[in-house]
Design a protein around this motif. Structure first.
Motif, mmCIF file in Angstrom:
data_model
loop_
_atom_site.group_PDB
_atom_site.id
_atom_site.type_symbol
_atom_site.label_atom_id
_atom_site.label_comp_id
_atom_site.label_asym_id
_atom_site.label_seq_id
_atom_site.Cartn_x
_atom_site.Cartn_y
_atom_site.Cartn_z
ATOM 1 N N GLY A 1 -22.776 -49.944 18.065
ATOM 2 C CA GLY A 1 -21.926 -48.798 18.339
ATOM 3 C C GLY A 1 -22.320 -47.526 17.631
ATOM 4 N N ALA A 2 -23.523 -47.459 17.058
ATOM 5 C CA ALA A 2 -23.945 -46.252 16.334
ATOM 6 C C ALA A 2 -24.152 -45.098 17.305
ATOM 7 N N GLY A 3 -23.877 -43.882 16.826
ATOM 8 C CA GLY A 3 -24.076 -42.691 17.635
ATOM 9 C C GLY A 3 -24.933 -41.679 16.902
ATOM 10 N N VAL A 4 -25.771 -40.948 17.647
ATOM 11 C CA VAL A 4 -26.646 -39.924 17.073
ATOM 12 C C VAL A 4 -26.370 -38.614 17.797
ATOM 13 N N SER A 5 -26.070 -37.563 17.048
ATOM 14 C CA SER A 5 -25.774 -36.267 17.655
ATOM 15 C C SER A 5 -26.567 -35.169 16.961
ATOM 16 N N HIS B 1 -29.214 -29.913 12.768
ATOM 17 C CA HIS B 1 -29.012 -31.115 11.967
ATOM 18 C C HIS B 1 -28.800 -32.319 12.889
ATOM 19 N N ILE B 2 -29.091 -33.505 12.370
ATOM 20 C CA ILE B 2 -28.895 -34.747 13.120
ATOM 21 C C ILE B 2 -27.905 -35.606 12.353
ATOM 22 N N THR B 3 -26.816 -35.975 13.004
ATOM 23 C CA THR B 3 -25.786 -36.789 12.367
ATOM 24 C C THR B 3 -25.735 -38.162 13.027
ATOM 25 N N VAL B 4 -25.702 -39.189 12.197
ATOM 26 C CA VAL B 4 -25.609 -40.568 12.680
ATOM 27 C C VAL B 4 -24.289 -41.155 12.202
ATOM 28 N N THR B 5 -23.554 -41.741 13.126
ATOM 29 C CA THR B 5 -22.277 -42.372 12.816
ATOM 30 C C THR B 5 -22.348 -43.844 13.204
ATOM 31 N N LEU C 1 -27.560 -46.675 6.590
ATOM 32 C CA LEU C 1 -27.780 -45.442 7.334
ATOM 33 C C LEU C 1 -28.917 -44.587 6.778
ATOM 34 N N SER C 2 -29.073 -44.536 5.462
ATOM 35 C CA SER C 2 -30.099 -43.661 4.891
ATOM 36 C C SER C 2 -31.502 -44.063 5.335
#
Length: 286
Positions: A79-83, A88-92, A101-102
């Protein structure tokens, strides 16, 4: 240094796959699919934001985000998301995946280089490389700071082992990471530990076979170690005893499951166009 001594110093084992498989079918890592129900411990989301060290065009930023999405798949981050927003790039991801995550921001630049000299990081040992090489290795501090620019593929490289136990002088790149077609993590049927399965392209398979044949011929002189370098760090430097044909190899080195998946994801998705700096991971409250 004798061939036997070199074998003892090897921090990992490099083997070929003799049955035509990549070793990932039976023991490949699989995480549970889909987010856990709300209200259970660790089900709140965690996130991290990456900022490119060098300026990227909109197209480069999009391709970087696409590769990071591929990495979330290879690492089985359910269920990870990348925006992408404002450069900038954010990963949730799920809260219980916060510690992983790092690793998504790893540059992922993979090279295979011959080892020309090695000394213990402690400074003591029987190895006696040429005086100038020894001076350069003695001046190298491990762990080394991240390089501001990728090393020149056609030139030599000084690098530290990932465990900090050895310092290496390496020759020019013999096989590039761009020649890798696929990478995955699995449990070794022999050792029971986690390994990384690497499959080369047809061109890469030939180059890797030729490289291992050349190194194997250096056993009598102890010059048969091959450095597997990821982001300027020697992940392992096994001794090569014979040509490894077929373009499929397994790399083992005491990896945990998470580390094996992280490295396989970085290798399998291809290197990023620049180094990324990650923010602190935002974790679930409580």
């Amino acid at each position: 240094m004798s061939a036997a001594a070199v074998t003892v110093l090897a921090a990992a084992v490099l083997t070929g796959c003799s049955d035509g498989s990549d070793g990932s079918d039976k023991n490949s890592s699989r995480r549970s699919g889909g987010p856990a129900p709300d209200g259970l411990p660790g089900t709140d989301s965690a996130s991290i934001t990456f900022t490119p060290v060098d300026a990227l065009s909109a197209d480069q930023l999009k391709r970087t985000a696409d590769r990071m999405r591929r990495r979330t798949e290879l690492m089985h981050l359910s269920g990870a998301g990348v925006s992408v927003e404002d450069g900038h790039i954010t990963v949730t991801a799920r809260g219980d995946e916060a510690d992983r995550l790092s690793g998504l921001g790893r540059e992922g630049a993979l090279d295979f280089r011959p080892v020309t000299a090695v000394v213990p990081a402690s400074g003591s040992g029987a190895s006696s490389p040429p005086a100038e090489v020894r001076r350069q290795l003695d001046a190298l501090t491990c762990p080394a700071a991240p390089a501001k620019a990728p090393p020149e593929p056609s030139g030599p490289l000084l690098a530290c082992a990932q465990d900090g136990q050895e310092k290496f002088a390496l020759g020019p790149v013999a096989v590039r990471g761009s020649e890798v077609r696929d990478a995955s993590a699995s449990i070794s049927p022999d050792s029971g530990g986690w390994q990384i399965n690497v499959t080369f392209s047809a061109k890469g398979a030939k180059r890797f076979g030729d490289l291992t044949q050349k190194l194997a011929a250096e056993q009598p002189t102890g010059g048969n170690r091959l450095a597997i370098v990821l982001d300027g760090v020697v992940m392992s430097a096994p001794s090569v005893m014979s040509r490894i044909p077929g373009g499929k190899v397994q790399i083992s080195g005491g990896f945990t499951r998470d580390k094996a998946e992280e490295l396989a994801a970085a290798i399998g998705s291809g290197s990023l166009p620049t180094r990324l700096e990650g923010s602190e991971v935002t974790r679930p409250k409580g």
